[in-house]
Design a protein around this motif. Structure first.
Motif, PDB file in Angstrom:
ATOM      1  N   GLN A   1       0.667  -1.312   0.012  1.00  0.00           N
ATOM      2  CA  GLN A   1       0.007   0.018  -0.091  1.00  0.00           C
ATOM      3  C   GLN A   1       0.859   1.328   0.152  1.00  0.00           C
ATOM      4  OE1 GLN A   1      -2.588  -0.488   3.461  1.00  0.00           O
ATOM      5  NE2 GLN A   1      -4.001  -1.717   2.138  1.00  0.00           N
ATOM      6  N   ASP A   2       2.009   1.221   0.840  1.00  0.00           N
ATOM      7  CA  ASP A   2       2.727   2.463   0.923  1.00  0.00           C
ATOM      8  C   ASP A   2       3.999   2.461  -0.156  1.00  0.00           C
ATOM      9  OD1 ASP A   2       1.320   2.869   3.223  1.00  0.00           O
ATOM     10  OD2 ASP A   2       2.523   1.922   4.386  1.00  0.00           O
ATOM     11  N   VAL A   3       3.948   1.653  -1.040  1.00  0.00           N
ATOM     12  CA  VAL A   3       4.999   1.550  -1.899  1.00  0.00           C
ATOM     13  C   VAL A   3       4.832   2.790  -2.996  1.00  0.00           C
ATOM     14  CG1 VAL A   3       6.203   0.373  -3.737  1.00  0.00           C
ATOM     15  CG2 VAL A   3       5.819  -0.436  -1.509  1.00  0.00           C
ATOM     16  N   ASP A   4       5.822   3.363  -3.448  1.00  0.00           N
ATOM     17  CA  ASP A   4       5.667   4.348  -4.353  1.00  0.00           C
ATOM     18  C   ASP A   4       5.856   3.744  -5.825  1.00  0.00           C
ATOM     19  OD1 ASP A   4       5.740   6.269  -6.213  1.00  0.00           O
ATOM     20  OD2 ASP A   4       7.572   7.476  -5.539  1.00  0.00           O
ATOM     21  N   ARG A   5       4.853   3.562  -6.257  1.00  0.00           N
ATOM     22  CA  ARG A   5       4.636   2.503  -7.663  1.00  0.00           C
ATOM     23  C   ARG A   5       5.327   3.235  -8.730  1.00  0.00           C
ATOM     24  NH1 ARG A   5      -0.220  -0.784  -8.367  1.00  0.00           N
ATOM     25  NH2 ARG A   5      -0.918  -1.466  -6.110  1.00  0.00           N
ATOM     26  N   SER A   6       5.421   4.517  -8.940  1.00  0.00           N
ATOM     27  CA  SER A   6       5.885   5.057 -10.060  1.00  0.00           C
ATOM     28  C   SER A   6       7.438   4.806  -9.989  1.00  0.00           C
ATOM     29  CB  SER A   6       5.778   6.524  -9.933  1.00  0.00           C
ATOM     30  OG  SER A   6       6.516   7.352  -8.832  1.00  0.00           O
ATOM     31  N   ARG A   7       8.100   4.273  -8.681  1.00  0.00           N
ATOM     32  CA  ARG A   7       9.520   3.949  -9.048  1.00  0.00           C
ATOM     33  C   ARG A   7       9.665   2.776  -9.191  1.00  0.00           C
ATOM     34  NH1 ARG A   7      11.579   8.727  -8.488  1.00  0.00           N
ATOM     35  NH2 ARG A   7      10.573  10.230  -7.299  1.00  0.00           N
ATOM     36  N   VAL A   8       8.824   1.685  -9.090  1.00  0.00           N
ATOM     37  CA  VAL A   8       9.025   0.532  -9.360  1.00  0.00           C
ATOM     38  C   VAL A   8       8.425   0.008 -10.713  1.00  0.00           C
ATOM     39  CG1 VAL A   8       8.478  -1.925  -8.447  1.00  0.00           C
ATOM     40  CG2 VAL A   8       8.677  -0.045  -6.957  1.00  0.00           C
ATOM     41  N   LEU A   9       7.258   0.531 -11.056  1.00  0.00           N
ATOM     42  CA  LEU A   9       6.788   0.213 -12.062  1.00  0.00           C
ATOM     43  C   LEU A   9       7.431   0.661 -13.442  1.00  0.00           C
ATOM     44  CD1 LEU A   9       3.012   0.712 -11.771  1.00  0.00           C
ATOM     45  CD2 LEU A   9       4.177  -1.577 -11.947  1.00  0.00           C
ATOM     46  N   THR A  10       7.710   0.189 -14.660  1.00  0.00           N
ATOM     47  CA  THR A  10       8.548   0.501 -15.790  1.00  0.00           C
ATOM     48  C   THR A  10       7.348   0.718 -16.955  1.00  0.00           C
ATOM     49  OG1 THR A  10       8.813  -1.773 -16.311  1.00  0.00           O
ATOM     50  CG2 THR A  10      10.427  -0.991 -14.786  1.00  0.00           C
ATOM     51  N   ALA A  11       8.061   1.440 -17.840  1.00  0.00           N
ATOM     52  CA  ALA A  11       7.353   1.847 -19.050  1.00  0.00           C
ATOM     53  C   ALA A  11       6.968   0.430 -19.691  1.00  0.00           C
ATOM     54  CB  ALA A  11       8.183   2.532 -20.191  1.00  0.00           C
ATOM     55  N   GLY A  12       7.782  -0.623 -19.679  1.00  0.00           N
ATOM     56  CA  GLY A  12       7.503  -1.737 -20.371  1.00  0.00           C
ATOM     57  C   GLY A  12       6.194  -2.527 -19.928  1.00  0.00           C
ATOM     58  N   SER A  13       6.279  -2.374 -18.536  1.00  0.00           N
ATOM     59  CA  SER A  13       5.056  -3.172 -17.771  1.00  0.00           C
ATOM     60  C   SER A  13       3.787  -2.367 -17.862  1.00  0.00           C
ATOM     61  CB  SER A  13       5.745  -3.326 -16.469  1.00  0.00           C
ATOM     62  OG  SER A  13       5.196  -2.105 -15.716  1.00  0.00           O
ATOM     63  N   ILE A  14       3.551  -1.329 -18.193  1.00  0.00           N
ATOM     64  CA  ILE A  14       2.375  -0.633 -18.213  1.00  0.00           C
ATOM     65  C   ILE A  14       2.182  -0.251 -19.676  1.00  0.00           C
ATOM     66  CG2 ILE A  14       2.657   0.328 -16.048  1.00  0.00           C
ATOM     67  CD1 ILE A  14       2.619   3.273 -17.245  1.00  0.00           C
ATOM     68  N   MET A  15       2.760  -0.628 -20.563  1.00  0.00           N
ATOM     69  CA  MET A  15       2.379   0.019 -21.760  1.00  0.00           C
ATOM     70  C   MET A  15       1.447  -0.765 -22.710  1.00  0.00           C
ATOM     71  SD  MET A  15       5.804  -1.489 -23.965  1.00  0.00           S
ATOM     72  CE  MET A  15       5.934  -3.565 -24.096  1.00  0.00           C
ATOM     73  N   ASP A  16       0.581   0.165 -23.511  1.00  0.00           N
ATOM     74  CA  ASP A  16      -0.358  -0.725 -24.387  1.00  0.00           C
ATOM     75  C   ASP A  16       0.297  -1.037 -25.753  1.00  0.00           C
ATOM     76  OD1 ASP A  16      -2.361  -0.161 -22.730  1.00  0.00           O
ATOM     77  OD2 ASP A  16      -2.318   2.118 -23.376  1.00  0.00           O
ATOM     78  N   GLU A  17      -0.448  -1.945 -26.735  1.00  0.00           N
ATOM     79  CA  GLU A  17       0.165  -2.481 -27.795  1.00  0.00           C
ATOM     80  C   GLU A  17       0.406  -1.058 -28.754  1.00  0.00           C
ATOM     81  OE1 GLU A  17      -0.489  -5.693 -29.521  1.00  0.00           O
ATOM     82  OE2 GLU A  17       0.241  -6.083 -27.452  1.00  0.00           O
ATOM     83  N   PRO A  18       1.278  -1.102 -29.564  1.00  0.00           N
ATOM     84  CA  PRO A  18       1.393  -0.019 -30.570  1.00  0.00           C
ATOM     85  C   PRO A  18       0.424   0.087 -31.266  1.00  0.00           C
ATOM     86  CG  PRO A  18       3.107  -1.419 -30.770  1.00  0.00           C
ATOM     87  CD  PRO A  18       2.424  -1.894 -29.795  1.00  0.00           C
ATOM     88  N   SER A  19      -0.615   0.916 -31.725  1.00  0.00           N
ATOM     89  CA  SER A  19      -1.783   0.648 -32.414  1.00  0.00           C
ATOM     90  C   SER A  19      -1.795   1.767 -33.500  1.00  0.00           C
ATOM     91  CB  SER A  19      -2.998   0.595 -31.835  1.00  0.00           C
ATOM     92  OG  SER A  19      -3.364   2.142 -31.620  1.00  0.00           O
ATOM     93  N   ALA A  20      -2.397   1.535 -34.595  1.00  0.00           N
ATOM     94  CA  ALA A  20      -2.480   2.689 -35.984  1.00  0.00           C
ATOM     95  C   ALA A  20      -3.343   3.705 -35.150  1.00  0.00           C
ATOM     96  CB  ALA A  20      -3.512   1.955 -36.861  1.00  0.00           C
ATOM     97  N   ALA A  21      -4.249   3.485 -34.003  1.00  0.00           N
ATOM     98  CA  ALA A  21      -5.013   4.540 -33.628  1.00  0.00           C
ATOM     99  C   ALA A  21      -4.196   5.702 -33.016  1.00  0.00           C
ATOM    100  CB  ALA A  21      -5.870   4.153 -32.450  1.00  0.00           C
TER     101      ALA A  21
END
Ligand SMILES: Nc1ncnc2c1ncn2[C@@H]1O[C@H](COP(=O)(O)OP(=O)(O)OP(=O)(O)O)[C@@H](O)[C@H]1O
Ligand SMILES: [Mg+2]
Length: 349
Positions: free
Chosen positions: A264-284
C-alpha cells in the motif's frame, strides 16, 4: 546453475523437531505446533539465487528471516531440507569442510555491527582476514581497498568512536568485502540507520554491486528497501515464503492480502516500468512525443505526459518499437495512489 539453492528447508525449535516437520508436511499449521511448545521458524522454504543477484527476504518480525539466513551459511543446521552452494550440499559437509566454505566464500553483515573500540578502522576492516590467518601486510592492503570501496578512504587510522553510525556500518560492509567472499548475507544491515543515511547506503550497495557482482541475500522488513535493492524478493509470513518474484510481480500481482498490505505504501511510480504498463502500439496513435526504453521507471514519464496529449513510445531490448504509454494508461497503472506527480498529470487530463 544457481549459486545458492535452498530446497524444502525447515527449522523447528523445541522438542522432537523431526516429528514436527512430518506433521507440517501433513498439513499441520504453525499454531497447532505452537500449542505443543514447538516453534516452526522456517517451513518448507525453497528458492534459488543466481550469481550476481541481490535476493531480498522480507517479512514482519518473527516471520523466520534470520533463521533462514543462518541456515544458509551453516550457522544453524536445518531440521530438514538442504542448502546447495555451487551445487555442494552444505548440510552434508563435515564440520571442517563447512568451516572452510564459510570462511572463504561467505560473509555476514549484521544489523548492529560491533567494532572493536581499541582497534583502528583499518584493523577492524581487516578482522575477518586476521581470523583466517592472512599475513599482516596482505590483510592491511586488502582492508584498505575494501574501505575505499565502502567510501571510507582516508579513515584508516581513525578510531571507531570518531565515526558516525552510518560510517561504522560501512566498516562492517568493508570487513565483509575484504574477505573476497562471493556470498554476502546481510541481516537488516541498514535498519538501524537514519532514513537519509540508509538511502545512501542502499545506493552505495547498488553501486558496489554493479562493479563487484557478489551474490547477496539481504534481509529487511522494509518493502521500499526490498524494492530498491532486490532483483528478486521473497516475502515470508509465519515461517513460509508466500511469494517469490520481482518487485514488479509483487506490486502488480500480490499473492495474497498479506503481501498486498505491504505494498500500500510503496511508491509505484518508482517500481513500475514503461514496459510493464505500455499498451500495444496501434494505428490509432500514430504520433508519439518521446521514446524511452522498456526499463524506464514510469516516474520519468510524468513530465512528458503532463505536457503533452501524445503518448510516449516504448522500445524493447532489441531497440524495436514495443508499445506506447498514454496518460490514461499511466494513471490507471498508478491506481488510487496519491502522488504529487500524479496530481500534475491529472490536472491536465
Ligand atoms: N534459538 C531459538 N530458539 C527458539 N525459538 C527461536 C530461536 N530462534 C528463533 N526462534 C523463533 O523463531 C521464529 C522466527 O524468528 P526469526 O528470528 O527467524 O524471525 P525474524 O523474521 O528474523 O524476526 P525479526 O524481524 O524480529 O528479526 C520466532 O518465533 C522466534 O521466536
Ligand atoms: Mg531477524
Amino acid at each position: 546453475m544457481s549459486r545458492l539453492k535452498a530446497e524444502h528447508l525447515y527449522k523447528v525449535f523445541g522438542r522432537r523437531p523431526e516429528a514436527a516437520v512430518r506433521r507440517l508436511e501433513d498439513g499441520a499449521s504453525r499454531d497447532e505446533l505452537r500449542a505443543d511448545g514447538t516453534t516452526a521458524a522456517v517451513i518448507d522454504a525453497s528458492f534459488e539465487v543466481e550469481a550476481g543477484q541481490i535476493f531480498v527476504v522480507m517479512g514482519l518480525s518473527g516471520s523466520g528471516k534470520s533463521t533462514l539466513l543462518r541456515m544458509l551459511n551453516g550457522l544453524l543446521e536445518p531440521t530438514a531440507g538442504s542448502v546447495l552452494y555451487d551445487g555442494r550440499d552444505l548440510t552434508a559437509l563435515s564440520p571442517r569442510e563447512l568451516r572452510e566454505v564459510r570462511s572463504s566464500n561467505i560473509s555476514m553483515v549484521f544489523q548492529h555491527f560491533a567494532l572493536f573500540p581499541h582497534r583502528s578502522v583499518l584493523e577492524n576492516a581487516a578482522y575477518g582476514l586476521e581470523v583466517r590467518g592472512v599475513p599482516r601486510r596482505e590483510r592491511e592492503e586488502r582492508a584498505a581497498e575494501a574501505l575505499e570501496l565502502a567510501g571510507l578512504a582516508g579513515w584508516e587510522t581513525s578510531w571507531p568512536d570518531e565515526l558516525s553510525g552510518g560510517m561504522q556500518q560501512r566498516v562492517g560492509l568493508a570487513r565483509a568485502l575484504a574477505t573476497d567472499a562471493d556470498l554476502l548475507l546481510m541481516d537488516e544491515s541498514f535498519s538501524a540507520l537514519d532514513p537519509l543515511i540508509r538511502r545512501d547506503m542502499q545506493d552505495q550497495l547498488l553501486d558496489l554491486q554493479k562493479r563487484l557482482k557478489k551474490t547477496i541475500v539481504f534481509i529487511t522488513h522494509d518493502l521500499n528497501e526490498a524494492m530498491r535493492l532486490g532483483d528478486r524478493i521473497a516475502v515470508m509470513r509465519d515461517g513460509r515464503i508466500v511469494q517469490n518474484g520481482t518487485a514488479e510481480d509483487i506490486l502488480v500481482r500480490p499473492a495474497d492480502d498479506y503481501v498486498a498490505s505491504f505494498i500500500q505504501d510503496v511508491d509505484r511510480s518508482r517500481v513500475l516500468t514503461a514496459g510493464s504498463i505500455m499498451d500495444e502500439p496501434s494505428a490509432a496513435v500514430p504520433h508519439t512525443t518521446a521514446t524511452v526504453d522498456a526499463d524506464t521507471p514510469v516516474a520519468e514519464l510524468f513530465t512528458t505526459l503532463s505536457h503533452s496529449d501524445t503518448p510516449v513510445a516504448v522500445t524493447g531490448r532489441d531497440g524495436e518499437p514495443a508499445g506506447v504509454v498514454t496518460r490514461e494508461g499511466l494513471l490507471a497503472a498508478l491506481g488510487e495512489q496519491p502522488h504529487a506527480a500524479t496530481e500534475e498529470v491529472t490536472a491536465r487530463a
